[in-house]
Design a protein around this motif. Structure first.
Motif, PDB file in Angstrom:
ATOM      1  N   ALA A  54       0.822  -1.212   0.000  1.00 15.89           N
ATOM      2  CA  ALA A  54       0.000   0.000   0.000  1.00 15.89           C
ATOM      3  C   ALA A  54       0.856   1.262   0.000  1.00 15.89           C
ATOM      4  O   ALA A  54       0.488   2.279  -0.594  1.00 15.89           O
ATOM      5  CB  ALA A  54      -0.929   0.000   1.206  1.00 15.89           C
ATOM      6  N   MET A  55       2.017   1.193   0.667  1.00 19.73           N
ATOM      7  CA  MET A  55       2.856   2.382   0.834  1.00 19.73           C
ATOM      8  C   MET A  55       4.141   2.302   0.016  1.00 19.73           C
ATOM      9  O   MET A  55       5.132   2.960   0.337  1.00 19.73           O
ATOM     10  CB  MET A  55       3.206   2.559   2.321  1.00 19.73           C
ATOM     11  N   ALA A  56       4.147   1.516  -1.039  1.00 17.31           N
ATOM     12  CA  ALA A  56       5.361   1.330  -1.848  1.00 17.31           C
ATOM     13  C   ALA A  56       5.785   2.643  -2.512  1.00 17.31           C
ATOM     14  O   ALA A  56       4.946   3.356  -3.075  1.00 17.31           O
ATOM     15  CB  ALA A  56       5.115   0.262  -2.908  1.00 17.31           C
ATOM     16  N   PRO A  57       7.073   2.973  -2.487  1.00 15.88           N
ATOM     17  CA  PRO A  57       7.559   4.187  -3.158  1.00 15.88           C
ATOM     18  C   PRO A  57       7.603   3.970  -4.672  1.00 15.88           C
ATOM     19  O   PRO A  57       7.626   2.820  -5.141  1.00 15.88           O
ATOM     20  CB  PRO A  57       8.972   4.344  -2.587  1.00 15.88           C
ATOM     21  N   PHE A  70      14.974   0.163  -9.162  1.00  8.86           N
ATOM     22  CA  PHE A  70      13.731  -0.598  -9.234  1.00  8.86           C
ATOM     23  C   PHE A  70      12.536   0.354  -9.284  1.00  8.86           C
ATOM     24  O   PHE A  70      12.386   1.237  -8.437  1.00  8.86           O
ATOM     25  CB  PHE A  70      13.599  -1.518  -8.014  1.00  8.86           C
ATOM     26  N   GLN A  71      11.689   0.156 -10.285  1.00 10.80           N
ATOM     27  CA  GLN A  71      10.460   0.929 -10.437  1.00 10.80           C
ATOM     28  C   GLN A  71       9.282   0.104  -9.931  1.00 10.80           C
ATOM     29  O   GLN A  71       9.206  -1.105 -10.179  1.00 10.80           O
ATOM     30  CB  GLN A  71      10.239   1.304 -11.907  1.00 10.80           C
ATOM     31  N   PHE A  72       8.363   0.753  -9.233  1.00  7.08           N
ATOM     32  CA  PHE A  72       7.181   0.060  -8.733  1.00  7.08           C
ATOM     33  C   PHE A  72       6.139  -0.033  -9.838  1.00  7.08           C
ATOM     34  O   PHE A  72       5.775   0.966 -10.466  1.00  7.08           O
ATOM     35  CB  PHE A  72       6.595   0.797  -7.528  1.00  7.08           C
ATOM     36  N   LEU A  73       5.668  -1.265 -10.095  1.00  9.59           N
ATOM     37  CA  LEU A  73       4.658  -1.511 -11.125  1.00  9.59           C
ATOM     38  C   LEU A  73       3.477  -2.256 -10.523  1.00  9.59           C
ATOM     39  O   LEU A  73       3.640  -3.063  -9.600  1.00  9.59           O
ATOM     40  CB  LEU A  73       5.249  -2.350 -12.272  1.00  9.59           C
TER      41      LEU A  73
END
Length: 243
Positions: A54-57, A70-73
């Motif tokens: 829920a709180m991923a950067p 690393f990119q959040f997808l």
């Protein structure tokens, strides 16, 4: 007194999500992995997210991959099947992905601490094992926790498997013998410790102590993987080691 008004999330925009603690296992609707403890939950429908999901950067870097960003997808990129480079399990939902190198990490795996310490156990996260895992008996790729004295090693993936299987036995009304069967999944640890410390006079006490420490090691690894598990679940997994 501060009131928790909840958060909004793009994949569940119609309802607010509130932070709560649960002792009942859940499947995260973000990464599709198991969870327990703190989660963000919709109060109006069955929707749950790990706190780390829920709180991923938007992006982050990791010590193990110093050339990666690393990119959040919200979903795995491309058409091919992808797996997490930490636990070697399939990526089915939220993921941190490095476009340059092709590495993938589940959000919970990305947040695993480098060192775990509970007063007795000192465990360090590593990308590969120099000796065999006490659960699967192998040195397969994937992250693992290794004790400072190199007495015991456990793949993150092996602990995850034991967790999921034990939860199925306890909560999904599967075969009642399942928990007993799971206890045979790590049959060699006591013998390994016996050989390590010697089987002569006084060896039994040392083996018992090491088994207790090994059980504690599993419990704090479980805590790291899931954030804040109940003592009951952690004790079940730790019991597999100490029997």
């Amino acid at each position: 007194m501060k009131i928790d008004k909840g958060i909004s999330h793009p994949i569940h925009p119609h309802h607010k999500l509130k932070l709560e603690y649960t002792e009942v296992p859940f499947n995260c609707d973000g990464c599709k992995e198991a969870g327990i403890g703190l989660k963000y939950k919709c109060q109006k429908c069955e929707f749950d997210l790990h706190k780390s999901c829920a709180m991923a950067p938007p992006s982050f870097t990791h010590k193990f991959y110093n050339k990666c960003v690393f990119q959040f997808l919200y979903r795995p990129p491309g058409e091919i099947r992808r797996y997490c480079d930490a636990c070697r399990k399939d990526v089915q939902g939220f993921v941190f992905h490095c476009r340059r190198c092709g590495f993938d990490l589940h959000p919970c795996c990305a947040n695993l601490p480098q060192v775990l310490e509970d007063g007795q156990c000192h465990l360090r996260l590593c990308t590969k094992l120099s000796s065999t895992c006490h659960s699967c008996g192998g040195k397969e790729p994937g992250w693992a926790y290794r004790s400072e004295c190199n007495t015991y090693n456990l793949h993150v993936s092996c602990v995850k498997e034991l967790l999921v299987e034990s939860w199925q036995a306890m909560y999904l009304n599967v075969d009642k013998n399942k928990l007993r069967e799971l206890q045979t999944r790590i049959p060699s640890l006591r013998g390994t410790l016996q050989n390590h410390h010697g089987g002569g006079r006084g060896g039994g006490g040392r083996v018992k102590k090491c088994c207790e420490i090994a059980g504690g090691a599993v419990r704090i690894i479980v805590s790291a993987i899931l954030g804040d598990p109940t003592a009951l679940i952690a004790a079940v997994i730790g019991g597999f080691i100490s029997r």
